[in-house]
Design an enzyme around this catalytic site. Structure first.
Site, short mmCIF file in Angstrom:
data_model
loop_
_atom_site.label_atom_id
_atom_site.label_comp_id
_atom_site.label_asym_id
_atom_site.label_seq_id
_atom_site.Cartn_x
_atom_site.Cartn_y
_atom_site.Cartn_z
CB CYS A 269 69.49 49.90 70.13
SG CYS A 269 69.45 48.31 70.74
CB CYS B 178 55.51 56.36 53.29
SG CYS B 178 55.17 54.68 52.52
CE1 TYR C 152 76.75 41.95 74.99
CE2 TYR C 152 77.51 43.76 76.17
CZ TYR C 152 76.86 42.55 76.08
OH TYR C 152 76.40 41.77 77.17
CB CYS D 69 54.39 49.09 55.08
SG CYS D 69 56.10 48.75 55.52
CB CYS E 42 60.80 51.47 51.02
SG CYS E 42 61.25 51.77 52.86
CG ASP F 185 77.21 49.00 70.48
OD1 ASP F 185 75.96 49.23 70.79
OD2 ASP F 185 77.53 49.13 69.49
CB CYS G 96 57.05 54.29 59.24
SG CYS G 96 58.47 54.12 58.05
CD GLN H 21 73.59 51.99 64.41
OE1 GLN H 21 72.53 52.46 63.81
NE2 GLN H 21 73.39 51.76 65.84
CD GLU I 242 80.09 41.03 68.33
OE1 GLU I 242 79.07 40.33 68.15
OE2 GLU I 242 79.97 42.26 68.85
#
Length: 396
Positions: free
Chosen positions: A351, A100, A259, A108, A193, A324, A111, A230, A283
């Site tokens: 995550c 990129c 969650y 940017c 992008c 989660d 990333c 996701q 949730e």
């Protein structure tokens, strides 16, 4: 998969204003040798000073490289600084030319690893997960689950590119699309992008329908167009498959899905436990929870803060639990409420490796041990990594 927000890799964090702690070093350059990767997409280096040395968290570098860094944040009184590798004196073999044109120092901020081969990116992520589990989770570095961890590729990207199915842009100076610099309000015009799919949608009003197929079973989910789902096209099926493999749900099992978002895991769990089983989905996001009622009619849905709902949920025990949580993890109150239900297995979808490690340590206090661990590269070119951990009651 919840309605909560997870980190958006296309934008860097914004720096918080802070009180001055002496002379600023911003803009000064030093030649350094780069040390290990750190959680967050940085690499550790040290700048020698007259009185001592200063730790610098460096972007755009690789372990073992000799680079010139430019300090982007740091004063004489700070414990650590931040910096960018602005030139490479001696390159690591894993270094590649970023695909990129908007990736690099001062560009940017989305990333972290465009300058790293995809295979090496995955090893860096595995290193971070291992380090967090040892440092915060209390596991041994020699534990096969730690030492043997690999970050798995997931179908749906093109050698680490073209995987974001949803992308938010900001307005560039003079109009057009743009992305923010790392930890900055400044905007870089971006024509294309490269981690976004050609048809990536921007979050908006209304709902969209997402369809997921795992092991011959298929479910469709109504999702808020500006809510969480996701963004890697292979992620939902990969995570569902990993959770089902870890838990091995059987007809008649009772399951807590915490969650639960719009009901991704609940739908496939309800298939497995059948009409004699029970799935309770909790949730915190009211919109996602309301959508899950229609998405998974077989589940009992509760909307509200997970810890609060668990506090008033008298029924139990439960055979299985899916956790989660958002980036900060489940934390002690929720973990201990889960343990109080005496599940034989807990599948933890993480995550953030530091939050996973902290919660693994809390589970261990209550006799639950890490039995399996898988990690997935759902955010190529960034430092983010997703993991699915199985915790089992000791002796269970």
């Amino acid at each position: 998969m919840s309605g909560r927000r997870r980190p958006a890799p296309q934008r860097g964090r914004r720096a918080r204003p802070k009180a001055s702690k002496g002379e600023s070093y911003v803009g000064r350059r030093f030649e350094v040798e780069v040390g290990p990767v750190a959680h967050g997409g940085h690499f550790v280096a040290r700048v020698p000073l007259d009185d001592a040395s200063r730790v610098v968290f460096v972007r755009h570098a690789l372990p073992g490289e000799q680079v010139v860094i430019e300090i982007t944040e740091g004063t004489a009184g700070d414990r650590f600084w931040r910096g960018d590798a602005v030139s490479v004196v001696s390159a690591a073999p894993e270094r590649v030319v970023p695909p990129c044109p908007y990736a690099g120092p001062g560009l940017c901020g989305g990333c972290d690893f465009q300058h790293v081969s995809v295979a090496a990116q995955r090893e860096l992520k595995a290193t971070v997960v291992r380090e967090q589990l040892v440092r915060l989770g209390g596991l041994s570095a020699e534990d096969p689950l730690v030492a043997g961890l690999v970050v798995e590729a997931v179908p749906g990207d093109e050698d680490g590119l073209r995987w974001r199915t949803r992308q938010r842009y900001t307005t560039a100076p003079g109009g057009g699309r743009g992305m923010r610099k790392y930890r900055s309000h400044d905007v870089i015009p971006v024509d294309d992008c490269l981690i976004a799919t050609a048809d990536a949608r921007e979050p908006g009003a209304g709902t969209v329908v997402e369809t997921v197929e795992v092991g011959g079973a298929e479910h469709s989910f109504e999702v808020s167009a500006d809510g969480f789902w996701q963004v890697h096209p292979g992620a939902p099926a990969a995570l569902v498959s990993a959770v089902l493999s870890a838990l091995s749900p059987a007809p008649g099992d009772t399951v807590l899905d915490l969650y639960a978002g719009v009901g991704l895991f609940s739908a496939f769990l309800a298939d497995r436990v059948g009409p004699t089983g029970r799935v309770v989905a909790v949730e915190g996001d009211p919109t996602a929870s309301a959508l899950s009622v229609g998405n998974v009619p077989a589940a009992e849905v509760s909307a509200g803060d997970v810890a609060t709902v668990l506090g008033r949920l008298e029924d139990g025990p439960f055979d299985l639990v899916v956790l989660d949580p958002p980036r900060e993890g489940a934390r002690r109150k929720v973990v201990e409420a889960v343990v109080a239900r005496s599940p034989r297995k807990v599948a933890y979808v993480a995550c953030d490796p530091a939050a996973l490690a902290r919660d693994v340590a809390i589970f261990a206090e209550h006799g639950y041990r890490l039995r399996t661990l898988r990690a997935f590269d759902l955010f190529p070119m960034t430092h983010h990594v997703e993991a699915v951990a199985l915790l089992e009651r000791h002796g269970g």
